[in-house]
Write a protein that holds these residues in place. Structure first.
Motif, PDB file in Angstrom:
ATOM      1  N   PRO A  49      -9.329  -5.703  -5.903  1.00 57.89           N
ATOM      2  CA  PRO A  49      -8.960  -6.692  -4.885  1.00 57.89           C
ATOM      3  C   PRO A  49     -10.152  -7.411  -4.239  1.00 57.89           C
ATOM      4  CG  PRO A  49      -7.672  -4.693  -4.593  1.00 57.89           C
ATOM      5  CD  PRO A  49      -8.695  -4.401  -5.652  1.00 57.89           C
ATOM      6  N   THR A  50     -11.250  -6.704  -4.011  1.00 62.81           N
ATOM      7  CA  THR A  50     -12.405  -7.317  -3.358  1.00 62.81           C
ATOM      8  C   THR A  50     -13.259  -8.135  -4.324  1.00 62.81           C
ATOM      9  OG1 THR A  50     -13.486  -5.176  -3.611  1.00 62.81           O
ATOM     10  CG2 THR A  50     -12.598  -5.701  -1.440  1.00 62.81           C
ATOM     11  N   CYS A  51     -12.877  -8.194  -5.597  1.00 61.47           N
ATOM     12  CA  CYS A  51     -13.623  -8.973  -6.590  1.00 61.47           C
ATOM     13  C   CYS A  51     -12.839 -10.190  -7.066  1.00 61.47           C
ATOM     14  CB  CYS A  51     -13.981  -8.106  -7.795  1.00 61.47           C
ATOM     15  SG  CYS A  51     -15.127  -6.786  -7.400  1.00 61.47           S
TER      16      CYS A  51
ATOM     17  N   LYS B 258     -16.136  -1.743  -1.720  1.00 56.45           N
ATOM     18  CA  LYS B 258     -17.239  -2.484  -1.110  1.00 56.45           C
ATOM     19  C   LYS B 258     -18.540  -2.087  -1.807  1.00 56.45           C
ATOM     20  CE  LYS B 258     -14.769  -3.661   2.757  1.00 56.45           C
ATOM     21  NZ  LYS B 258     -13.479  -4.005   2.288  1.00 56.45           N
TER      22      LYS B 258
ATOM     23  N   GLY C 251     -10.377   0.481  -7.898  1.00 55.17           N
ATOM     24  CA  GLY C 251     -10.021  -0.910  -7.600  1.00 55.17           C
ATOM     25  C   GLY C 251      -8.767  -1.337  -8.328  1.00 55.17           C
TER      26      GLY C 251
ATOM     27  N   CYS D  78      -7.433  -0.157  -4.418  1.00 56.51           N
ATOM     28  CA  CYS D  78      -8.400   0.154  -3.361  1.00 56.51           C
ATOM     29  C   CYS D  78      -9.359  -1.018  -3.171  1.00 56.51           C
ATOM     30  CB  CYS D  78      -9.232   1.385  -3.731  1.00 56.51           C
ATOM     31  SG  CYS D  78      -8.298   2.896  -3.796  1.00 56.51           S
ATOM     32  N   GLU D  79      -9.738  -1.246  -1.946  1.00 56.32           N
ATOM     33  CA  GLU D  79     -10.753  -2.255  -1.654  1.00 56.32           C
ATOM     34  C   GLU D  79     -12.111  -1.582  -1.796  1.00 56.32           C
ATOM     35  OE1 GLU D  79     -10.062  -4.284   2.010  1.00 56.32           O
ATOM     36  OE2 GLU D  79      -7.962  -4.626   1.526  1.00 56.32           O
TER      37      GLU D  79
ATOM     38  N   ARG E  72       0.806  -1.226   0.000  1.00 57.76           N
ATOM     39  CA  ARG E  72       0.000   0.000   0.000  1.00 57.76           C
ATOM     40  C   ARG E  72       0.842   1.280   0.000  1.00 57.76           C
ATOM     41  NH1 ARG E  72      -5.251  -0.837   0.531  1.00 57.76           N
ATOM     42  NH2 ARG E  72      -5.994  -2.827   1.261  1.00 57.76           N
TER      43      ARG E  72
END
Length: 150
Positions: A71-73, A114, A107, A111-112, A11
């Motif tokens: 990252p969250t996907c 949501k 993303g 970045c995460e 990061r």
């Protein structure tokens, strides 16, 4: 500790990248405020509606490539859950709102994200200072809330 150190190193510089991205954001996101509420604690909440003129169609391959960078996907289940928030067209392409475009681009920067909603609900903390609100006569506060909820 080793995983934490690796995550921190990953990061490094992200804030600067995000600031540069936001500074260069063009065109800016346009939205209509559907509802506006001012809570007694001074928090302001907005329910937003995207501007359809800013929507773009992404080919399925292009869309999937963008989605997998978030990252969250990563992972089939996570990607499938987010994919449901996009409108798939008859030709297989996806309609992507300006909010979703920005979320995909953030993303890709790491970045995460949501929730890939087309517009959304925003909460702005302490936009109205609770101490200042205490000084406003109660009837005036009532008038303000009445205007916000109508």
């Amino acid at each position: 500790p080793e995983q934490y150190n690796q995550a921190v190193m990953h990061r490094v510089g992200m804030l600067a990248k995000i600031k540069a991205y936001c500074d260069e954001l063009n065109p800016p996101v346009r939205a209509k405020i559907q509802t506006l509420k001012i809570n007694p604690d001074g928090c302001v909440t907005f329910q937003l509606q995207e501007d359809p003129a800013q929507n773009v169609a992404m080919l399925e391959d292009e869309f999937e490539a963008a989605l997998v960078k978030v990252p969250t996907c990563r992972g089939k289940e996570a990607a499938a859950a987010e994919r449901k928030k996009f409108k798939q067209n008859q030709d297989g392409s996806y309609t992507v709102s300006r909010f979703q475009q920005v979320r995909l681009e953030l993303g890709a920067l790491g970045c995460e994200i949501k929730g890939m909603y087309s517009a959304g609900h925003m909460v702005v903390m302490n936009l109205v200072d609770p101490n200042a609100m205490e000084l406003v006569p109660e009837e005036k506060v009532g008038e303000l809330y009445k205007e916000c909820y109508n």
